[in-house]
Scaffold this active site. Structure first.
Site, PDB file in Angstrom:
ATOM      1  N   SER A 147       0.834  -1.198   0.000  1.00 28.17           N
ATOM      2  CA  SER A 147       0.000   0.000   0.000  1.00 28.17           C
ATOM      3  C   SER A 147       0.873   1.255   0.000  1.00 28.17           C
ATOM      4  O   SER A 147       1.672   1.461  -0.906  1.00 28.17           O
ATOM      5  CB  SER A 147      -0.961  -0.027   1.186  1.00 28.17           C
ATOM      6  N   ASP A 306      -3.093   6.192  -3.948  1.00 27.60           N
ATOM      7  CA  ASP A 306      -1.886   5.585  -3.391  1.00 27.60           C
ATOM      8  C   ASP A 306      -1.360   4.526  -4.364  1.00 27.60           C
ATOM      9  O   ASP A 306      -2.001   4.240  -5.388  1.00 27.60           O
ATOM     10  CB  ASP A 306      -2.150   5.036  -1.985  1.00 27.60           C
ATOM     11  N   ASP A 308      -1.191   1.272  -4.756  1.00 28.44           N
ATOM     12  CA  ASP A 308      -2.009   0.157  -5.245  1.00 28.44           C
ATOM     13  C   ASP A 308      -3.443   0.580  -5.543  1.00 28.44           C
ATOM     14  O   ASP A 308      -4.295  -0.258  -5.824  1.00 28.44           O
ATOM     15  CB  ASP A 308      -1.968  -1.033  -4.282  1.00 28.44           C
ATOM     16  N   ASP A 310      -6.046   1.780  -3.919  1.00 27.63           N
ATOM     17  CA  ASP A 310      -7.251   1.505  -3.147  1.00 27.63           C
ATOM     18  C   ASP A 310      -7.633   2.689  -2.246  1.00 27.63           C
ATOM     19  O   ASP A 310      -8.676   2.672  -1.606  1.00 27.63           O
ATOM     20  CB  ASP A 310      -7.137   0.207  -2.342  1.00 27.63           C
TER      21      ASP A 310
END
Length: 580
Positions: A147, A306, A308, A310
């Site tokens: 993340s 961000d 990734d 999500d």
């Protein structure tokens, strides 16, 4: 010889150790402190998977700790799912160091069990992985990501066949299979070439993206003629060196937003995230370049995802023509209000809004205003995904889900927080309010005037390593053994201990009731005057977090109350650490 030294010696003497890891291990030979931290325990596999620093050791992310986790997952799937080999597992990855390598390692171990793997042929967002699991009818998904953690981290997140993050019961069983693995160094695997020859490794092309984009287009609340016309809204977009570049731009294009300006310095994937201190849209510094771009092009809205993709951050102009970054609570509540105000009111009696226990209570007030019911979950989007899965059988309608840490889900075609969905809806919402002659900040003021000035905050204390973990545990233990009776002069009306599942109600007499939630190491105090605090160790980082929420008649009163709560809880935590 200490246990960590035995674990280290096992690795150091392993003849077939990966050459790059062997070199790293040799370089650490004289650094006993770092070696101990790398070998004193196994990397924790939590409720969603595992996350840690890259490097050699059983407490690090490397090909061997990945193989061990996948070995446990494979055995779990064989026992708990049907047609495992044919349905297979979907794997995606982000822009971090070793992400693609870890994705292939996942396939190599699954292949040794005859389980087919689908891997995206290039990095992709986490929510698209969630969507792909459902689209392909796979038994599970794996996302290689840490993340928004620093560059030295990577992680391994597991998704169930519904496309949601695994929940505690599933994680516990996977962990039991991982623990049955004799050694991370000797897990069986098949090389990539053989996997491809046996059709056990399949590379995903554009099919999933096209299907996802089609679903994305259905999110819009605009009428057909409004949707198809070019919209006068200036957008600045940054993917923060991550995975969202293509899908966000294609999504905005099909919603007819032609005026999109990309922060080019942050457009390409970069495992060092070299233009930011942290690739986290929660941190306002991540918007520095976007704000510079916004001023140049006179942008109405800035959006940032961000790595990734999500989580989504948004900044908009204030009355001084400066850009203000919205909090996750503010953006989430604005999205909720926009969605509910543009939904068929007759259907909202069966609608369910999902939020976590540390997310603003303003969302509940908004949902109630429109006739929708609010359901609280524990912290972590896995619990929101689990609730949506339950709705499939109860007949309840999912309308929106969010958490304070910049995670939002508009439609359940994905079952995890989705920054691409949120980016589309945020831009459409900004366009709607611009057509009304208002900014998103002015729209937020309307909500405050209607429901009260809700304000939230969060502070965290980082305590790294073995000693830090012990201190975090001690803080939680002390608060349980010596429960608070007041915070900053406010009496405690209820104490919710999510580890025991008990809610204690204080009044003329003290009563207890059970909460219908899974167990988690967190404690929440509901205070008088619409205030609350919650203490919770992070599940993914070496931090203990304290959340606060207030509702006063004005912004100034809320800010003052919030500051008092923070000061009081800081004193509680510091006092415990000093006495340890």
């Amino acid at each position: 010889m200490n246990t960590w030294e035995q674990a280290y010696e096992k690795w150091n003497s392993f003849q077939n150790l990966d050459l790059s890891l062997k070199k790293d291990l040799d370089n650490l030979r004289d650094d006993k402190k770092v070696l101990e931290d790398a070998f004193y325990k196994e990397l924790t596999f939590g409720t969603g998977g595992m996350r840690g620093i890259l490097g050699p050791g059983i407490n690090r992310m490397n090909i061997y700790t990945i193989r061990k986790a996948v070995n446990g997952l494979a055995n779990y799937l064989k026992v708990n799912c049907v047609n495992v080999n044919d349905r297979g597992v979907v794997v995606s990855y982000d822009s971090r160091y070793m992400s693609q390598e870890f994705a292939i390692e996942t396939a190599k171990v699954l292949g040794s069990y005859g389980i087919k793997t689908y891997i995206f042929n290039e990095l992709h967002p986490t929510p698209v992985l969630s969507f792909a699991v459902r689209y392909l009818g796979a038994v599970a998904g794996v996302m290689i990501t840490a993340s928004h953690n620093p560059p030295e981290y990577n992680g391994f997140k597991v998704y169930n066949e519904d496309g949601g993050q695994i929940v505690p019961d599933e994680a516990t069983e996977i962990i039991s299979f991982i623990e049955q693995t004799e050694s991370e160094l000797t897990v069986p695997f098949i090389e990539q070439g053989e996997l491809e020859n046996k059709d056990l490794l399949n590379w995903i092309g554009s099919e999933i993206d096209n299907a996802y984009l089609e679903q994305l287009k259905q999110l819009s609340k605009l009428k057909k003629e409004e949707l198809e016309k070019d919209k006068v809204l200036s957008i600045v977009f940054t993917p923060l060196h991550g995975t969202s570049y293509d899908l966000v731009l294609k999504g905005l294009e099909q919603l007819s937003f032609p005026n999109v300006h990309v922060v080019e310095e942050q457009a390409k994937p970069d495992p060092e995230f070299s233009t930011v201190e942290s690739p986290n849209p929660e941190e306002h510094q991540a918007f520095t370049l976007a704000i510079e771009k916004g001023k140049k092009v006179d942008a109405d809205i800035l959006i940032g995802t961000d790595p990734d993709a999500d989580r989504l951050g948004v900044a908009v102009k204030d009355s001084d023509q400066s850009y203000q970054v919205l909090t996750g609570n503010q953006l989430g509540t604005l999205l909720l209000d926009y969605i509910l105000s543009h939904s068929d009111q007759a259907l909202l009696t069966n609608a369910r809004m999902l939020k976590t226990i540390v997310t603003t209570e303003l969302g509940r007030a908004v949902a109630t205003h429109y006739g929708a019911k609010t359901i609280d979950t524990l912290t972590g989007f896995k619990y929101i995904g689990e609730k949506i899965r339950q709705f499939d059988s109860t007949g309840e309608t999912f309308i929106f889900g969010y958490e304070e840490s910049y995670g939002y889900l508009i439609s359940s075609f994905a079952r995890d927080k989705d920054a691409v969905q949120a980016a589309m809806m945020a831009c459409e919402m900004a366009y709607f309010w611009k057509e009304q002659g208002k900014t998103l900040l002015e729209a937020l003021d309307i909500l405050y005037a209607k429901h009260g000035y809700f304000l939230e905050g969060m502070s965290s204390l980082t305590l790294k390593g073995k000693e830090g973990s012990a201190k975090i545990a001690l803080i939680m233990e002390d608060v349980r053994k010596n429960p608070l009776t007041e915070v900053a002069g406010l009496k405690i009306e209820k104490m919710e201990d999510y580890a025991t599942g008990n809610r204690t109600i204080f009044g003329d007499s003290t009563d207890q009731e059970k909460m219908d939630l899974p167990n988690e190491n967190a404690i929440k105090f509901i205070l008088e005057k619409n205030s609350w605090v919650c203490l919770r160790p992070s599940g993914t980082e070496p931090k203990i977090k304290c959340y606060y929420g207030v509702c006063e008649a004005s912004k100034i009163e809320s800010q003052e109350r919030l500051a008092l709560l923070k000061e009081a809880m800081d004193q509680v935590i510091n006092r415990t650490i000093q006495h340890s």
